[in-house]
Structure formats: structure tokens, C-alpha cells
Motif scaffolding. Sequence first.
Motif, PDB file in Angstrom:
ATOM      1  N   ILE A  75      -6.493   5.587  -1.682  1.00  0.00           N
ATOM      2  CA  ILE A  75      -5.074   6.131  -1.372  1.00  0.00           C
ATOM      3  C   ILE A  75      -4.230   6.490  -2.619  1.00  0.00           C
ATOM      4  N   LYS A  76      -4.058   5.377  -3.608  1.00  0.00           N
ATOM      5  CA  LYS A  76      -3.548   5.379  -4.860  1.00  0.00           C
ATOM      6  C   LYS A  76      -4.272   6.704  -5.621  1.00  0.00           C
ATOM      7  N   SER A  78       2.151   5.754  -7.610  1.00  0.00           N
ATOM      8  CA  SER A  78       1.038   6.645  -7.933  1.00  0.00           C
ATOM      9  C   SER A  78       1.153   8.173  -7.913  1.00  0.00           C
ATOM     10  N   TYR A  79       1.712   8.561  -6.940  1.00  0.00           N
ATOM     11  CA  TYR A  79       2.089  10.102  -6.917  1.00  0.00           C
ATOM     12  C   TYR A  79       2.941  10.388  -7.793  1.00  0.00           C
ATOM     13  N   ALA A 123      -3.207  10.014  -4.005  1.00  0.00           N
ATOM     14  CA  ALA A 123      -1.950  10.047  -4.266  1.00  0.00           C
ATOM     15  C   ALA A 123      -1.353  10.671  -5.841  1.00  0.00           C
ATOM     16  N   ALA A 161       1.260   3.779  -3.406  1.00  0.00           N
ATOM     17  CA  ALA A 161       1.009   5.202  -3.030  1.00  0.00           C
ATOM     18  C   ALA A 161       2.019   6.164  -3.527  1.00  0.00           C
ATOM     19  N   THR A 203       0.921  -1.244   0.018  1.00  0.00           N
ATOM     20  CA  THR A 203      -0.027   0.006   0.086  1.00  0.00           C
ATOM     21  C   THR A 203       0.868   1.081  -0.085  1.00  0.00           C
TER      22      THR A 203
END
Length: 426
Positions: A373-374, A251-252, A377, A248, A244
Motif C-alpha cells: 500500500i505504501k 507516502s503519497y 501510494a 499511505a 496504515t
Amino acid sequence: MLARLLTAAVLARTAEAGATVVLLLASVQHFGGPATGASVLAALLVPHVVAGPVVGLVTDRARRPRLVHAGFAAVFGLALGGVLLLTGVAPLPVVLALAVVAGTCGPMIFGGLSSRVDDVVPAPRRSHARGLDAATYNVAEIAGPAAGALLVAAFGVPVAAVTLSAACLLAAGALLTVAPAAALTVPGATEVAATVHAAPVGADADGPEQGDAGPDRVRSGAGKPGLRDGLAAMVRSRPLLAVTAATAVASYAAGMITPVAVVLGVAAGRPAGGGLLVTALGVGALCGSLLVARFPARVPAHRVVLVCLVAVGLALACAAVGVAAGAPWAVLVGVFAVTGVLDGPLLSSVLEVRSREAPPGTRTQVFTLGAGIKLTAASAGAATFTLLAGAPPAVLVGVLSAGHVAAAALGVVLLRTRRATAARPR
């Protein structure tokens, strides 16, 4: 049942991806620029991480989860259609309110539908099914924006809005027909669920991962989950926490890929070249997802995630070197396509980790929270790009590469830290 679930996923996810383009085009049409559309888009995306645990909890507690999935998909489609139809027509607060409603249902379209794979597919075939589910995301990323742009160009925003909304409603109808497979609801499954529940989550990250029990089997034998259980599961499970956190960060960085691709196209004298790079990346990812569906990995899924992050980072590093050296455009397109192929197994492995590490009764929470969350981000990464927009193109690609390598490093650190903590004498 799997075919119906995947059909619903393609319809809903493609509609969501297409709505982004339609929304921005509607903003340009009514306001002369994309700024208002970007504000509405933010209202559509922000609720994901907040609403994810709530949406997951409602589903995990439901006696008939397919009704909940279908209901969320229907409300999402109606609210999304309202946003597109009313942008530039109704007062902005009304549009923003509808966007928040759609965004609240959004986690079901992403993580929620993926969590249903375990309901309809026996354990031996789930790796294959998750590869196909990951491919639906790739199809949506490729087809959605193109469909949205073509609908607006050919018929206008209102027809595009109704079409995308109807796609979500069709998805809701399909979800009503997706019942748990009989083999997954046989008597005695609750004992299996209880055994899984009693084992420490992520106790052996290098051995077989746990959590095969589907939610319908677990629901009848386990206590009701709480709102914080999904987050607690992520913190307790070493593989789930590492994956996770790592995804994240990745993905940011990935949130900057589209604007960076546009910069690369402009720098190469190809104003439309950014779209070609993004398409090459998406097609490559689709091929990678289908490849892993055909040939599932035989190593722990959390390791596949970390290896894929490193591989994507190295591929982007090659792209950065190529940009700096003035490599031909065709080479750059090829590198982006290879990057997509390397990224393909990543999502299916992430879904595998979520499924196997989620404790009984919390799987949908884990899926929706992880997806939220992804997405959050990625949105933050896209916003951060404005601070880097003036940097040389090679530096921008280098930032993308560094982000993925750093994500993998973070995952490794979390895995080793938790292992050392677990092994320390008490």
C-alpha cells in the motif's frame, strides 16, 4: 541470526534501489530517453499491492518460512537481472513480463523480510532490532542509486545487471541460514498464541499492544489463515488501520520528494543540488533509525508514528518558508537532514505496530500488504507531481508538508472514531 537477516535485507533492498537507476540508464542508452524504462519500472511496482497478500499468505502457511523467503528473493534477483539485461535487447513484452514477475516477489523484499524479525529476536530486544531493520531501508535508499550509477558508468549495464542480481542471490543464500531462534519455539508457545488470538485486535490502543507470538509458534496452534485475513486484521485493529491509512497518505506526499528536490536544486542554480537534498534526507533518516534502535521509544508505537508525521510536516513547512524567503542553500540542506532524522523513528514504529497488531498466522500478510500500500501510494504521488511541476518551489515543498500533516490528522481521526464506536452502547 539477526545479523544474517539484516545482511540479506541490505543486499536485496540495495539491489532493488540500484536497479531503478540502472533501468532508466539502460532505457536512455537504448531508446534515447527514460520513457520506456519508466514503463518497465511501473510494471515492476504495480504488482506489489496485489501480490502482497498472496506472498504473505504463502509464507504464513509454510512449514519452513525461511525456504519461502529465500525462494522469493532468488526469483526476484533472477527476474530483476533479466529485466536489466534485456531492456532494449529483447521485445518489450518479454521485459514487461519479467518485470511483473519481479514485482510479484517484491513484497517479500520489503515487508516480508521485516516480518521475520519476530522469528529470530526475543520480545525484549525487538524494538532495538526493528530500529536496525528500518536502518537497512535507509542504507538501501542511499547506497542503491549510487551503486547502480557507478556500476553503469564504470562497467556498463550488463555488469551492473549481473552484480545486482548476484546481490539478491546472496541474500537468498543468507536467508536459508536464518532459522527461528530456539527460545521462540519452546513448548507451550501455542498457548500464548491462542491467548493472543482470543483477545480483540487493538482492543486497547493506549495500553500494551499485542501480537508478540512469532509465526512459527502460532502456525502450529492456529487454523490456516485465508487470503483476506491480512486486510481484515487492518480493518479490525484501530492502531493498525490508523497507521496504515496515515502512512499511505504520507507516502503519497513522499513520492514527490525526489522531483521536488530536483526543482529546488535547479531553482537555486545547483543542477546536482537535488541529489544532495535527497542524500541529506536519507542520511538523516539513517541516523534517526539508528538512534531509535539505541534508545527505543517508551510510548505506544502508533503514537510515535503520528508524532513523527507531524514533526516531519512542520520541518518541511520550515523548508517551504526558507525557500520562499531565499534562505542560504546550506540551511535548506540542513533542514532536509533534520527532516530525515525526524522521519527515522517512523518506519521502525510502523513495523512495531504491524507486528503487535497482526493476529496469529497473518503477520507476513499484514507486513507485505502494508508495504505494498505504501509503495503504491508513493508511485501515485510521483505520477501526480507532473500536475504540479509548474508551481513555485515553495508551494511544492508546502504540498509535501501539508501531506504529512494531513496524514497525521487522518490517523488521529481514525483512532478517535474507532474509540467512539467501541465505547457506544449497543
